[in-house]
Write an enzyme that holds these catalytic residues in place. Structure first.
Site, mmCIF file in Angstrom:
data_model
loop_
_atom_site.group_PDB
_atom_site.id
_atom_site.type_symbol
_atom_site.label_atom_id
_atom_site.label_comp_id
_atom_site.label_asym_id
_atom_site.label_seq_id
_atom_site.Cartn_x
_atom_site.Cartn_y
_atom_site.Cartn_z
ATOM 1 C CG ASN A 1 34.866 44.386 38.232
ATOM 2 O OD1 ASN A 1 34.363 43.556 38.981
ATOM 3 N ND2 ASN A 1 35.416 45.490 38.674
ATOM 4 C CG HIS B 1 31.740 42.842 44.071
ATOM 5 N ND1 HIS B 1 31.577 42.744 42.714
ATOM 6 C CD2 HIS B 1 32.833 43.630 44.246
ATOM 7 C CE1 HIS B 1 32.545 43.408 42.099
ATOM 8 N NE2 HIS B 1 33.306 43.966 43.003
HETATM 9 C C1 HEM Z 1 43.006 46.039 45.866
HETATM 10 C C2 HEM Z 1 41.827 46.404 45.509
HETATM 11 C C3 HEM Z 1 40.631 45.583 45.871
HETATM 12 C C4 HEM Z 1 40.257 45.159 47.104
HETATM 13 C C5 HEM Z 1 40.967 45.417 48.421
HETATM 14 C C6 HEM Z 1 39.031 44.419 46.943
HETATM 15 C C7 HEM Z 1 38.310 43.871 47.965
HETATM 16 C C8 HEM Z 1 37.197 43.103 47.822
HETATM 17 C C9 HEM Z 1 36.466 42.513 48.898
HETATM 18 C C10 HEM Z 1 36.798 42.680 50.374
HETATM 19 C C11 HEM Z 1 35.459 41.807 48.371
HETATM 20 C C12 HEM Z 1 34.421 40.989 49.121
HETATM 21 C C13 HEM Z 1 34.882 39.567 49.110
HETATM 22 C C14 HEM Z 1 34.065 38.663 49.997
HETATM 23 O O1 HEM Z 1 33.553 39.115 51.035
HETATM 24 O O2 HEM Z 1 33.968 37.465 49.652
HETATM 25 C C15 HEM Z 1 35.545 41.927 46.953
HETATM 26 C C16 HEM Z 1 34.715 41.306 46.068
HETATM 27 C C17 HEM Z 1 34.901 41.357 44.721
HETATM 28 N N1 HEM Z 1 35.850 42.086 44.039
HETATM 29 FE FE1 HEM Z 1 37.272 43.219 44.814
HETATM 30 N N2 HEM Z 1 38.692 44.387 45.631
HETATM 31 C C18 HEM Z 1 39.653 45.087 44.940
HETATM 32 C C19 HEM Z 1 39.703 45.314 43.607
HETATM 33 C C20 HEM Z 1 38.913 44.683 42.706
HETATM 34 C C21 HEM Z 1 39.078 44.747 41.290
HETATM 35 C C22 HEM Z 1 40.151 45.554 40.554
HETATM 36 C C23 HEM Z 1 38.132 43.932 40.754
HETATM 37 C C24 HEM Z 1 37.899 43.623 39.318
HETATM 38 C C25 HEM Z 1 38.878 43.189 38.591
HETATM 39 C C26 HEM Z 1 37.378 43.342 41.826
HETATM 40 C C27 HEM Z 1 36.379 42.429 41.670
HETATM 41 C C28 HEM Z 1 35.675 41.854 42.700
HETATM 42 C C29 HEM Z 1 34.585 40.930 42.517
HETATM 43 C C30 HEM Z 1 34.058 40.391 41.201
HETATM 44 C C31 HEM Z 1 34.110 40.617 43.775
HETATM 45 C C32 HEM Z 1 32.908 39.740 44.111
HETATM 46 C C33 HEM Z 1 33.305 38.301 44.259
HETATM 47 C C34 HEM Z 1 32.058 37.505 44.574
HETATM 48 O O3 HEM Z 1 31.185 37.424 43.692
HETATM 49 O O4 HEM Z 1 31.957 36.964 45.688
HETATM 50 N N3 HEM Z 1 37.864 43.822 42.998
HETATM 51 N N4 HEM Z 1 36.609 42.740 46.639
#
Ligand code: HEM
EC number: 1.11.1.6
Length: 492
Positions: A138, A65
């Site tokens: 999402n 992201h």
């Molecule tokens: C266990 C599984 C998941 C892991 C380990 C994970 C990990 C991450 C990480 C490391 C980031 C970057 C965060 C940052 O640097 O601030 C991120 C961002 C994000 N993830 Fe996940 N994610 C997972 C599953 C999901 C799922 C299932 C969704 C949707 C429902 C999702 C939606 C998002 C969104 C929207 C962001 C961006 C947030 C922003 O705008 O700063 N992720 N995720």
């Protein structure tokens, strides 16, 4: 002059250039040299400071992201849900809560085009009176996997090839061929849905199952859905090429322009609810992130509306340093045993301590807007002013006490240690239902996109056969039509 009154913001108004130490800079265009042709002198403090701040200007981009746009606004309750939850910000219709939203793409870098086929992030941070509540969702209601241990593999397979730095279909078709539960998300991704026209015209989903709790502990399973009042729109592949080729930041610009012109984007928030006692009565597991809850069984119930009415003032401060965390909940809302959800409550703070530093929650965009207090202090870049002498708890010298007890789920959990898949996988039926709900031309576009990806020369016959078997189990005609498109023998 009281030197302790000066804070960076109030002092940041000198009429002339200074160093970061505050000394006047009398020449900001020429380096200090020996003679007018050099060499350059190391004692030019300002030169060294200017270059070393510049060369450290970037922070690590989000590992996923990375590309996104944010905006501010408010949430307003429109319907009474106080019988379901004691969450203060949902206490009655008319209550407003400030918020910030970040929309994003998932796979590619910070500067990548916003027209790529990819899920979109839809993350909302509510600054409530009881702390921040983040719905980090999402634009697709489901996810490729149901167990976080597979998340790094999903992302690596979708990210560019580590050798060529090019996203290559054989890698994700190979990996996902081991994950039949990815079929439903794959359908959304390769459907028209996979390229939203911009951020204003897309839906948002909490994806996970949450728990709503009343003060006396009555719990209700809940899913969150955001629906844009201006409707949902997608770009077809040819349109995306033109839009992306014209402006690779078209969705960020669209969001900013709409807000600047007073055409405030708005979404309605709905919930679906389920009695946890009914969870075993379904043919799928309601805590499985690869499944939707059918709306005919679990109708959408309106809760409120979100209006984005303020653009951010500074991209770095309010986008790059913005940090969402699915673990950030408020009293009246809780996690469920959804395995992905559980692990996400850990992973975000962990990456943000690396990406932004241990005091990232002191940054104005991330700090709660309510009063807060604890003894977690110091560390790199601490700028919280503290003059207390007691930094332990409890203490007879410090009146701070535990807050009133907040409800937590009362269900009894027991079981053996296991490393297994959930029992009710049901990998294909919802994907089949989704495919059959599309008109013929939309089905054809999906088949064409899949066949194009599968035509990557490194996609082996074995990988194609596995996919053909999956798609045939989702829908017989999908399998047959894909087989004829791929020049393969139909399996059914
Ligand atoms: C266990 C599984 C998941 C892991 C380990 C994970 C990990 C991450 C990480 C490391 C980031 C970057 C965060 C940052 O640097 O601030 C991120 C961002 C994000 N993830 Fe996940 N994610 C997972 C599953 C999901 C799922 C299932 C969704 C949707 C429902 C999702 C939606 C998002 C969104 C929207 C962001 C961006 C947030 C922003 O705008 O700063 N992720 N995720």
């Amino acid at each position: 002059m009281d030197p302790y009154k000066h804070r960076p913001s109030s002092a940041y108004n000198s009429p002339y250039c200074t160093t970061n130490q505050g000394a006047p800079v009398w020449n900001n265009t020429s380096s200090l040299t020996l003679g007018n042709r050099g060499p350059v002198l190391l004692e030019d403090y300002h030169l060294i400071e200017k270059l070393s701040v510049f060369t450290r200007e970037r922070i690590p981009e989000r590992v996923v992201h990375a590309r996104g746009a944010s905006a501010k606004g408010f949430f307003e309750v429109t319907h009474d849900v106080s019988h379901l939850t004691c969450a203060d910000f949902l206490r009655s219709p008319g209550v407003q809560t400030p918020l910030i939203v970040r929309f994003s793409t998932v796979i590619h870098e910070r500067g990548s085009p916003e027209t790529l086929r990819d899920p979109r992030g839809f993350a909302v941070k509510f600054y409530t009176r009881e702390g921040n509540f983040d719905i980090v969702g999402n634009n697709i209601p489901v996810f490729f996997t149901r167990d976080a241990i597979q998340f790094p593999d999903v992302i690596r397979a979708l990210k560019p090839n580590p050798k060529t730095h090019i996203q290559e279909p054989w890698r994700y078709l190979d990996y996902l061929s081991h994950l039949p539960e990815s079929c439903l998300t794959f359908l959304f991704w390769f459907d028209d849905w996979g390229i939203p026209s911009d951020y204003r015209h897309m839906e948002g989903f909490g994806v996970h199952t949450f728990k709503l709790l009343t003060q006396n502990g009555k719990d209700t399973y809940c899913k969150f859905h955001w629906k844009p009042t201006c409707g949902q729109k997608f770009l077809l592949d040819e349109q995306a090429v033109i839009v992306g080729g014209t402006n690779h930041s078209h969705a960020t610009k669209d969001l900013q322009d709409a807000i600047a012109s007073g055409n405030y984007p708005e979404w309605k928030l709905y919930i679906q609810t389920m009695n946890p006692a009914d969870e075993d009565k379904l043919d799928f597991d309601p805590l499985d992130t690869t499944k939707i809850w059918p709306e005919d069984l679990f109708p959408l119930q309106p809760v409120g509306r979100m209006v984005l009415n303020k653009n951010i003032d500074n991209f770095f401060n309010e986008n790059e340093m913005l940090a969402f965390n699915p673990g950030a909940i408020v009293p009246g809302i809780y996690y469920t045993n959804d395995k992905m959800f559980q692990t996400r409550t850990f992973a975000y703070g962990d990456t943000q301590r690396h990406r932004l530093g241990p005091n990232y929650l002191q940054l104005p965009v991330n700090a709660p807007k309510c009063s807060h207090h604890n003894n977690h202090h110091d560390g790199f870049m601490n700028f919280l002013h503290r003059d207390e002498e007691v930094d332990y708890f409890p203490s007879r010298f410090d009146p701070v006490r535990n807050a009133e007890r907040v409800p937590i789920p009362r269900d009894v959990i027991h079981g053996r240690r296991e490393k297994v898949c959930i029992p009710k996988e049901n990998n294909f039926s919802q994907a089949g239902d989704l495919f059959r709900s599309w008109p013929r031309d939309r089905q054809d576009r999906f088949i064409k996109r899949f066949a194009d990806a599968a035509s990557d020369p490194k996609v082996t016959h074995e990988i194609k056969s596995v996919w053909l078997s999956y798609w045939s189990q989702c829908d017989r005609s999908l399998g047959q039509r894909l087989a004829s498109r791929l020049g393969m023998k139909s399996l059914l």
